[in-house]
Design a protein around this motif. Structure first.
Motif, PDB file in Angstrom:
ATOM      1  N   SER A 750      -4.460   6.417  -3.119  1.00  0.00           N
ATOM      2  CA  SER A 750      -5.827   5.600  -3.567  1.00  0.00           C
ATOM      3  C   SER A 750      -6.739   5.694  -1.965  1.00  0.00           C
ATOM      4  CB  SER A 750      -5.569   4.186  -3.426  1.00  0.00           C
ATOM      5  OG  SER A 750      -4.851   4.217  -4.803  1.00  0.00           O
ATOM      6  N   ASN A 751      -6.358   6.748  -0.862  1.00  0.00           N
ATOM      7  CA  ASN A 751      -7.077   7.020   0.277  1.00  0.00           C
ATOM      8  C   ASN A 751      -6.975   5.703   1.093  1.00  0.00           C
ATOM      9  OD1 ASN A 751      -8.018   9.429  -0.426  1.00  0.00           O
ATOM     10  ND2 ASN A 751      -9.676   8.664  -1.685  1.00  0.00           N
ATOM     11  N   GLY A 752      -5.742   4.699   1.058  1.00  0.00           N
ATOM     12  CA  GLY A 752      -5.701   3.698   1.754  1.00  0.00           C
ATOM     13  C   GLY A 752      -4.754   4.013   2.900  1.00  0.00           C
ATOM     14  N   HIS A 753      -4.272   2.804   3.516  1.00  0.00           N
ATOM     15  CA  HIS A 753      -3.164   3.015   4.529  1.00  0.00           C
ATOM     16  C   HIS A 753      -2.540   1.665   4.578  1.00  0.00           C
ATOM     17  CE1 HIS A 753      -1.674   3.460   8.591  1.00  0.00           C
ATOM     18  NE2 HIS A 753      -2.215   2.282   9.295  1.00  0.00           N
ATOM     19  N   ILE A 754      -1.052   1.902   4.812  1.00  0.00           N
ATOM     20  CA  ILE A 754       0.066   0.881   4.711  1.00  0.00           C
ATOM     21  C   ILE A 754       0.554   0.781   6.074  1.00  0.00           C
ATOM     22  CG2 ILE A 754       1.646   2.495   3.936  1.00  0.00           C
ATOM     23  CD1 ILE A 754       2.595   0.094   2.343  1.00  0.00           C
ATOM     24  N   LYS A 755       0.949  -0.373   6.520  1.00  0.00           N
ATOM     25  CA  LYS A 755       1.572  -0.755   7.727  1.00  0.00           C
ATOM     26  C   LYS A 755       2.459  -1.752   7.813  1.00  0.00           C
ATOM     27  CE  LYS A 755       1.553   0.567  12.286  1.00  0.00           C
ATOM     28  NZ  LYS A 755       1.553   2.047  12.660  1.00  0.00           N
ATOM     29  N   ILE A 756       3.712  -1.592   8.326  1.00  0.00           N
ATOM     30  CA  ILE A 756       4.905  -2.470   8.369  1.00  0.00           C
ATOM     31  C   ILE A 756       5.113  -3.094   9.627  1.00  0.00           C
ATOM     32  CG2 ILE A 756       6.405  -0.638   8.704  1.00  0.00           C
ATOM     33  CD1 ILE A 756       8.470  -2.580   6.800  1.00  0.00           C
ATOM     34  N   LYS A 767       1.306  -4.679   5.464  1.00  0.00           N
ATOM     35  CA  LYS A 767      -0.425  -4.841   5.224  1.00  0.00           C
ATOM     36  C   LYS A 767      -0.549  -3.673   4.590  1.00  0.00           C
ATOM     37  CE  LYS A 767      -1.167  -7.643   9.413  1.00  0.00           C
ATOM     38  NZ  LYS A 767      -2.234  -7.841  10.380  1.00  0.00           N
ATOM     39  N   LEU A 768      -1.454  -3.744   3.459  1.00  0.00           N
ATOM     40  CA  LEU A 768      -2.192  -2.716   2.731  1.00  0.00           C
ATOM     41  C   LEU A 768      -3.619  -2.842   2.954  1.00  0.00           C
ATOM     42  CD1 LEU A 768      -0.674  -3.355  -0.791  1.00  0.00           C
ATOM     43  CD2 LEU A 768       0.210  -2.100   1.010  1.00  0.00           C
ATOM     44  N   TYR A 769      -4.086  -1.464   3.392  1.00  0.00           N
ATOM     45  CA  TYR A 769      -5.555  -1.500   3.969  1.00  0.00           C
ATOM     46  C   TYR A 769      -6.074  -0.755   2.826  1.00  0.00           C
ATOM     47  CZ  TYR A 769      -3.966  -3.005   8.362  1.00  0.00           C
ATOM     48  OH  TYR A 769      -3.377  -3.791   9.517  1.00  0.00           O
TER      49      TYR A 769
END
Length: 929
Positions: A750-756, A767-769
């Motif tokens: 989805s052209n997003g970013h995920i960080k744990i 966090k879902l960006y």
């Protein structure tokens, strides 16, 4: 000889005369009364010095207090207040909150560099548990000002000074007592005595925003007090309770911080009253608890109007008298010294004419040793002349060789400074002889004396975990005469944990006689290349899994389509046989689980067809939270913290709901004894600095959804593996290991970013960006009722079992059907004049795929309506993760109700039917659930 005797006679007469004069002076000084005058004068000097030290200590805090008042008006503070309270605000400068914070941080860093007593500047906000917004401190290694990154900023709401600032009025300046710094929950080593000066920050509307705080490092001031103290006296600094802050014995300083208070009134009982009252005290002789009498002076001062601090200086009474006697001896020595100097002057004047040339020669040699031009008496006669001319020739030869050596050294230094590779030279004992600039930049400053530099580092094998024994280091092997080429290892500093992956070679150095005299080690940093190589391997692994997933999904979904449909038929027809109907339901449930597993695999491989829309994330999160309450159980508390100004996200709502469900279930499993699940939304901007640290992220605005739990947390050793498919820490049978990998694949597609973020024992935050939408959120279309029809459907399916099943289902819904096994057979029927209302075709087939077949049919019969079906679309009708515009897709496996709805929607799509009957991927998923 007669001249020598004459000179000796005259020198003897002069020295005897001066000695007689000196003896008379000493005799005169000895008549003075020493003790009666020495004690009062010593106490006066002691009192003056004590007051001077107290004033200097107070001036440091007063200066900081004045600076802090000025910092309240620093440019950018009002902008930070405005942007923090309303992130959508834009000031006249057009800068973001992060840019204003960086600007103030640079100002504070400049102040820190200019003022050695400043240890730390901070702006702490009231929000987010008192989180630091700006922190500038001194680097632990070099003492230079350092701007702390956002990731290292901490919450300080629990600190006492934070609570003091909350209660302080606007404009107040508070000064803390002197204590050892414990910002991180423990006393820093080496201990750092600090005093904090802080002032509250209020917004223009009068609401408390946070505080501005400066830490003063008192180590330089305390060190100056100790260094400026006479060897005969002792200086103490104590607080209002008498606890030692400065003491000649460091073990007795700040004892109250370690539960063992050492106080001055225990050593000098007569100081207790003065410390209790804070009143000035005249210097006097007091008795130590051991019975010795001391001269004592005490000066008290409030630092910046805050804590009361007292400076106490003492000197033993016997020392005062001894110093007076020493003064007598010094006077005698002074008189004797003057006599000797006068005698020497007379001797020099008398012997000058005899030693002129020798003196000139000596001065020339001494000047040459200091780098001055050589001016020897070359024209002198006798031995002096011969010596001068020989020395002149020697100096010329040495100068030429020195110039050549200096030129070679300059060339060597230039080459070493320009080299990108790091170079290290060591001697036969292992001492570092030379390290070029590249070496210092890679591994930091190193000590060039002795072999202690080896204790600064740990050397590992290329895997970064297997420690390399010291005797196997390339430098150690070289010192044994071995040549090491193409070595690869990981070097890690012990002080800061910095690691670099290096490759290089090491060669022994031998002298002219062939004896081993040292070694040269040359290496380069290949950390970036190794990281790229690792990312490439990871990407190749994911691509391979994606290819495997595609093949599995196509065949497996065909099989699941038949199983699901057959199970539905059995369930309907076995209503009078409950036992058999229960078995049919178990088959249907198993097929559903298989379909979900295939869906997760496609999500991870980023090959699922998405239909994104503009979604109100707050509404979606609230709806998901309601669904989660029965799923998670009563032992899990659910809290929603939704940003009032959260923008819509451009995302597939069905996939996002599934992702949040997966994250919530994982959080529940991490809290077996209960806990708290927090769902948070908000707008964020990922800046260039964040993108540099996370290369896969495009900087810009995002909508953030955070899922946090208070569970067991994730160990650091496996934190990088949690998004890999089939990786799970759950027991066998309790998880597939695809939940987090599905979320990861969906967000990336989805052209997003995920960080744990996780800390073992304290919980996890993911966090879902998500990409922000460019328009308002859309309303979801209601689900259309299920109905059949009488039209003719041409079914194209290469799998005979699936083809026969679909035809049976369509006929049960009232439709007429035609069948074809591939594209060639389909076109042959059309060319023969076959009549139909809808082309229902599989996407992945041998020969022509579904999209190619549809294009060929539309060339023969423009306006033909098409419905696609597939368990794996590859790139035929899906590009960049989105269905092509105007394309309808029924994903395999599907149920009869989904088949009926999509067939009806496809037939109505171009016939002017109500737009609400047009299906979306979300509508299909809801029907299937």
């Amino acid at each position: 000889m007669s001249q020598g005797l004459s000179l000796s006679t005259r020198l003897t007469i002069a020295i005897v005369a001066l000695v007689v004069a000196t003896a008379g002076t000493v005799g005169y000084l000895s008549y003075r009364n020493i003790a009666g005058v020495a004690v009062p004068r010593a106490l006066v000097r002691l009192d003056a010095h004590t007051r001077s030290v107290a004033v200097e200590l107070a001036d440091i805090v007063n200066d900081v207090r004045a600076d802090l008042t000025g910092f309240r008006d620093v440019i950018g503070l009002e902008e930070i207040i405005a942007l923090s309270r309303d992130p959508g605000t834009r000031e006249a400068g057009g800068q973001t909150l992060a840019q204003w914070r960086a600007r103030i941080a640079r100002r504070f860093a400049a102040e820190l560099e200019a003022k050695p007593h400043f240890a730390q500047f901070r702006i702490i906000g009231a929000a987010d548990g008192g989180r630091e917004m700006v922190r500038v401190d001194r680097h632990a290694e070099n003492g230079r000002a350092r701007i702390v990154s956002d990731a290292d900023l901490q919450q300080k709401a629990s600190r006492g000074y934070f609570r003091q600032a909350v209660a302080a009025p606007d404009g107040a300046v508070l000064v803390s007592p002197i204590e050892l710094n414990q910002e991180y929950g423990r006393i820093e080593l080496p201990p750092q005595p600090v005093i904090r000066v802080l002032t509250p920050i209020y917004a223009p509307d009068g609401q408390w925003f946070g505080l501005l705080i400066v830490n003063i490092d008192l180590r330089p001031a305390f060190a100056a007090i100790k260094s400026h103290t006479s060897p005969d006296t002792s200086v103490y600094v104590v607080n209002d309770r008498g606890d030692y802050l400065v003491h000649p014995d460091p073990e007795r300083e700040f004892g109250f911080e370690f539960g063992m208070p050492f106080r001055v009134q225990n050593d000098f009982p007569e100081t207790a009253a003065a410390l209790a009252s804070g009143e000035p005290r005249q210097p006097e002789l007091v008795e130590h608890r051991g019975g010795t009498r001391y001269g004592l002076a005490l000066a008290s001062m409030r630092l910046g109007g805050g804590p009361l601090v007292s400076v106490i200086e003492v000197i033993p009474e016997e020392k005062i008298v001894a110093l007076a006697l020493q003064a007598l001896r010094d006077s005698s020595l002074l008189g004797g010294t003057i006599a000797v100097l006068c005698a020497m002057l007379l001797a020099f004047v008398l012997a000058r004419t005899l030693t002129r040339q020798l003196t000139q020669m000596t001065a020339a040699v001494a000047g040459f040793a200091q780098g001055k031009p050589l001016l020897v008496p070359l024209n002198a006669g006798g031995e002096i002349g011969v010596l001068a001319r020989a020395f002149q020739n020697m100096v010329q030869e040495v100068g030429e060789k020195t110039t050549a050596i200096r030129r070679e050294k300059d060339v060597f230094q230039s080459i070493m400074a320009a080299m990108a590779e790091a170079v290290l030279l060591i001697d036969a004992e292992g001492n570092i002889v030379y390290a070029n600039r590249a070496n210092q930049e890679l591994l930091g400053p190193i000590e060039l004396e002795g072999t202690g530099w080896r204790e600064l580092y740990d050397i590992y094998q290329p895997d970064g975990t297997t420690l390399l024994p010291r005797q196997h280091w390339p430098s150690a092997r070289c010192l044994l005469g071995e040549q090491v080429d193409g070595f690869e290892l990981v070097c890690r500093r012990r002080d800061n944990g910095k690691s670099i992956h290096v490759m290089g070679s090491a060669h022994p150095i031998r002298d002219a006689g062939g004896a081993l005299s040292g070694a040269v080690v040359v290496y380069r940093d290949v950390s970036a290349a190794k990281e790229i190589e690792r990312q490439l391997r990871q990407s190749q692994k994911l691509d391979a899994i994606g290819q495997l997933t595609g093949g599995v999904a196509h065949d497996f979904n065909n099989t699941l389509t038949v199983i699901t449909g057959t199970a539905e038929i059995l369930i309907e027809n076995l209503a009078d046989r409950p036992g058999m109907q229960q078995i049919a339901k178990m088959i249907d449930e198993a097929a559903g689980r298989g379909a979900e597993l295939t869906k997760h695999l496609l999500a991870f491989a980023r090959r699922q067809p998405l239909q994104p829309r503009n979604v109100d994330v707050n509404t979606l999160v609230l709806n998901t939270a309601q669904l989660l309450r029965p799923t998670l159980g009563e032992h899990i508390e659910i809290e929603s913290m939704l940003g009032n100004d959260a923008e819509p996200a451009h995302i597939d709502p069905s996939q996002l709901s599934t992702a949040l469900l997966n994250l919530a279930v994982n959080a529940r499993d991490a809290m077996p004894n209960g806990g708290k699940l927090t769902l948070e939304t908000g707008n964020v901007v990922l800046d260039e600095a964040y993108a540099e640290a996370n290369p896969e992220v495009a900087p810009g605005p995002y909508v953030m959804i955070a899922v946090s739990d208070t569970g067991t947390g994730i160990p650091a050793a496996i934190r990088d593996k949690v998004f890999e498919p089939f990786f799970t820490t759950k027991d066998v049978g309790k998880g597939t290991g695809l939940g987090l990998s599905m979320v990861y694949g969906f967000v990336k597609q989805s052209n997003g970013h995920i960080k744990i973020y996780s800390e073992e024992g304290y919980g996890t935050t993911i966090k879902l960006y998500l990409p922000r939408a460019s328009a308002e959120a859309e309303e979801l279309a209601p689900t259309a009722p299920i109905k059949g029809g009488s039209e003719t459907v041409l079914v194209v399916e290469d799998d005979a079992m699936v083809r026969n099943f679909v035809v049976t289902q369509l006929r049960s819904l009232g439709y007429k059907t035609l069948m074809a096994a591939n594209g060639a057979e389909t076109l042959a029927q059309i060319d023969a004049g076959a009549s139909f209302d809808l082309l229902f075709t599989d996407v992945i087939m041998p020969g022509l795929n579904g999209r190619q077949l549809a294009d060929a049919v539309k060339q023969r019969r423009p306006g033909t309506k098409v419905l696609y079906t597939s368990g794996y679309t590859e790139n035929a009708i899906v590009h960049h993760g989105r269905l092509d515009p105007g394309v309808l897709l029924l994903p395999k496996p599907y149920r009869k109700s989904e088949l009926a709805r999509l067939i009806r929607a496809a037939l109505n799509a171009e016939a002017g039917a109500d737009a609400d009957t047009g299906p979306t991927v979300e509508t299909m998923d809801r029907a299937g659930s």
